[in-house]
Design a protein around this motif. Structure first.
Motif, PDB file in Angstrom:
ATOM      1  N   ARG A  69       0.831  -1.214   0.000  1.00  0.00           N
ATOM      2  CA  ARG A  69       0.000   0.000   0.000  1.00  0.00           C
ATOM      3  C   ARG A  69       0.869   1.268   0.000  1.00  0.00           C
ATOM      4  NH1 ARG A  69      -2.959  -3.679   3.151  1.00  0.00           N
ATOM      5  NH2 ARG A  69      -2.042  -2.998   5.123  1.00  0.00           N
ATOM      6  N   VAL A  70       1.969   1.237   0.744  1.00  0.00           N
ATOM      7  CA  VAL A  70       2.870   2.393   0.771  1.00  0.00           C
ATOM      8  C   VAL A  70       3.439   2.661  -0.619  1.00  0.00           C
ATOM      9  CG1 VAL A  70       5.131   3.196   1.577  1.00  0.00           C
ATOM     10  CG2 VAL A  70       3.490   2.239   3.210  1.00  0.00           C
ATOM     11  N   ILE A  71       3.878   1.608  -1.290  1.00  0.00           N
ATOM     12  CA  ILE A  71       4.479   1.778  -2.617  1.00  0.00           C
ATOM     13  C   ILE A  71       3.433   2.206  -3.636  1.00  0.00           C
ATOM     14  CG2 ILE A  71       5.628   0.560  -4.500  1.00  0.00           C
ATOM     15  CD1 ILE A  71       7.035  -1.113  -2.300  1.00  0.00           C
ATOM     16  N   ALA A  72       2.214   1.691  -3.516  1.00  0.00           N
ATOM     17  CA  ALA A  72       1.146   2.126  -4.419  1.00  0.00           C
ATOM     18  C   ALA A  72       0.855   3.608  -4.234  1.00  0.00           C
ATOM     19  CB  ALA A  72      -0.114   1.299  -4.171  1.00  0.00           C
ATOM     20  N   TRP A 149      -1.815   6.347   4.822  1.00  0.00           N
ATOM     21  CA  TRP A 149      -0.949   7.504   5.083  1.00  0.00           C
ATOM     22  C   TRP A 149      -0.145   7.302   6.354  1.00  0.00           C
ATOM     23  CZ3 TRP A 149       0.426  10.853   1.661  1.00  0.00           C
ATOM     24  CH2 TRP A 149      -0.439  11.205   0.608  1.00  0.00           C
ATOM     25  N   LYS A 150      -0.752   6.690   7.368  1.00  0.00           N
ATOM     26  CA  LYS A 150      -0.024   6.440   8.612  1.00  0.00           C
ATOM     27  C   LYS A 150       1.159   5.503   8.370  1.00  0.00           C
ATOM     28  CE  LYS A 150      -3.840   7.176  11.876  1.00  0.00           C
ATOM     29  NZ  LYS A 150      -4.716   6.525  12.889  1.00  0.00           N
ATOM     30  N   ASP A 151       0.933   4.454   7.572  1.00  0.00           N
ATOM     31  CA  ASP A 151       2.024   3.530   7.259  1.00  0.00           C
ATOM     32  C   ASP A 151       3.100   4.233   6.440  1.00  0.00           C
ATOM     33  OD1 ASP A 151       0.803   1.445   8.599  1.00  0.00           O
ATOM     34  OD2 ASP A 151      -0.163   0.634   6.809  1.00  0.00           O
ATOM     35  N   TRP A 152       2.683   5.061   5.506  1.00  0.00           N
ATOM     36  CA  TRP A 152       3.628   5.832   4.685  1.00  0.00           C
ATOM     37  C   TRP A 152       4.478   6.750   5.559  1.00  0.00           C
ATOM     38  CZ3 TRP A 152       3.569  11.210   4.038  1.00  0.00           C
ATOM     39  CH2 TRP A 152       4.356  11.731   2.994  1.00  0.00           C
ATOM     40  N   LEU A 153       3.840   7.456   6.491  1.00  0.00           N
ATOM     41  CA  LEU A 153       4.569   8.340   7.399  1.00  0.00           C
ATOM     42  C   LEU A 153       5.523   7.543   8.283  1.00  0.00           C
ATOM     43  CD1 LEU A 153       1.677  10.744   8.429  1.00  0.00           C
ATOM     44  CD2 LEU A 153       3.809  11.441   7.335  1.00  0.00           C
ATOM     45  N   ALA A 154       5.062   6.410   8.775  1.00  0.00           N
ATOM     46  CA  ALA A 154       5.906   5.580   9.641  1.00  0.00           C
ATOM     47  C   ALA A 154       7.143   5.111   8.893  1.00  0.00           C
ATOM     48  CB  ALA A 154       5.105   4.387  10.156  1.00  0.00           C
ATOM     49  N   PHE A 155       6.954   4.620   7.674  1.00  0.00           N
ATOM     50  CA  PHE A 155       8.097   4.138   6.891  1.00  0.00           C
ATOM     51  C   PHE A 155       9.089   5.264   6.619  1.00  0.00           C
ATOM     52  CE2 PHE A 155       9.920   3.712   2.572  1.00  0.00           C
ATOM     53  CZ  PHE A 155      10.884   2.762   2.881  1.00  0.00           C
ATOM     54  N   HIS A 156       8.608   6.431   6.236  1.00  0.00           N
ATOM     55  CA  HIS A 156       9.508   7.557   5.960  1.00  0.00           C
ATOM     56  C   HIS A 156      10.259   7.984   7.226  1.00  0.00           C
ATOM     57  CE1 HIS A 156       8.574   9.028   1.750  1.00  0.00           C
ATOM     58  NE2 HIS A 156       7.780   7.990   1.905  1.00  0.00           N
ATOM     59  N   LEU A 157       9.595   7.921   8.359  1.00  0.00           N
ATOM     60  CA  LEU A 157      10.252   8.271   9.621  1.00  0.00           C
ATOM     61  C   LEU A 157      11.361   7.269   9.952  1.00  0.00           C
ATOM     62  CD1 LEU A 157      10.126  10.279  12.031  1.00  0.00           C
ATOM     63  CD2 LEU A 157       8.674   8.611  13.186  1.00  0.00           C
ATOM     64  N   ILE A 158      11.071   5.988   9.762  1.00  0.00           N
ATOM     65  CA  ILE A 158      12.067   4.945  10.017  1.00  0.00           C
ATOM     66  C   ILE A 158      13.280   5.149   9.113  1.00  0.00           C
ATOM     67  CG2 ILE A 158      12.541   2.461   9.937  1.00  0.00           C
ATOM     68  CD1 ILE A 158       9.417   2.144  10.366  1.00  0.00           C
ATOM     69  N   GLU A 159      13.025   5.413   7.828  1.00  0.00           N
ATOM     70  CA  GLU A 159      14.120   5.653   6.883  1.00  0.00           C
ATOM     71  C   GLU A 159      14.968   6.848   7.322  1.00  0.00           C
ATOM     72  OE1 GLU A 159      14.958   4.253   3.436  1.00  0.00           O
ATOM     73  OE2 GLU A 159      14.231   2.638   4.704  1.00  0.00           O
TER      74      GLU A 159
END
Length: 205
Positions: A69-72, A149-159
């Motif tokens: 979902r994040v990549i989509a 969006w929450k997963d997207w934000l989480a992944f970007h924060l981790i990166e």
């Protein structure tokens, strides 16, 4: 989701203006999402595995589903972006939007909340470097489920903080960002990375 910085105005260099530019992607540019060459397709396959690995390492359930979902979402963001060549065309960048233009030209995002959060609650004029991206990305805010969006934000924060997280996370980040994207085959020694952190935060001072 967007790049935001302050610099002298295009048309009035005696006064500073806030500039806004497209953002929201973890890969270097839109081409990494939209180019159908074999090389880019291979990078996208490795990127999918990397996103899932990072989410798994910090304890998210269903990391593969979340990664999909994040990549989509990032693919949809990339579709609204303009090319790097267009971004570098300064003549196309001087787009003055007033505060009330955002809700009319880029509906979907709560712009008042965004500007308040950015410390620009009283600012009335902005230079929008990439208007099509703002229209497209704001529409995605309205249409894509909040959990994505929450997963997207989480992944970007981790990166963003991978270098300061446990070794497994930092190593996974280096395997993708360092080796696959950067072509760097060996991680720098801790001493060099420590100096780099100090330089990033203190600089010449």
């Amino acid at each position: 989701l967007f790049g935001l910085w302050v610099a002298p105005g295009f048309s009035d260099s005696d006064h500073y203006m806030p500039y806004l530019q497209q953002g929201g992607l973890e890969l270097p540019s839109r081409d990494y999402y939209l180019d159908d060459s074999e090389h880019m397709q291979q990078i996208r396959v490795k990127y999918a595995a990397h996103v899932a690995a990072m989410l798994r390492l910090v304890g998210f359930d269903d990391p593969e589903g979340r990664a999909t979902r994040v990549i989509a979402l990032e693919h949809s963001i990339a579709e609204s972006h303009i090319s790097l060549d267009e971004i570098e065309d300064i003549a196309k960048a001087n787009n003055l939007w007033r505060r009330n233009d955002f809700s009319a030209k880029a509906p979907g995002l709560d712009w008042n909340a965004y500007f308040e959060g950015a410390g620009l609650g009283h600012q009335q004029e902005f230079i929008v470097w990439t208007p099509t991206a703002f229209t497209g990305e704001s529409a995605l805010v309205a249409s894509v489920p909040l959990d994505t969006w929450k997963d997207w934000l989480a992944f970007h924060l981790i990166e963003s903080y991978a270098a300061f997280l446990p070794n497994a996370i930092e190593n996974e980040h280096f395997e993708f960002a360092g080796k696959i994207l950067g072509g760097i085959q060996q991680q720098s020694p801790w001493s060099e990375r420590g100096i780099a952190v100090v330089n990033d935060y203190l600089g010449d001072a």
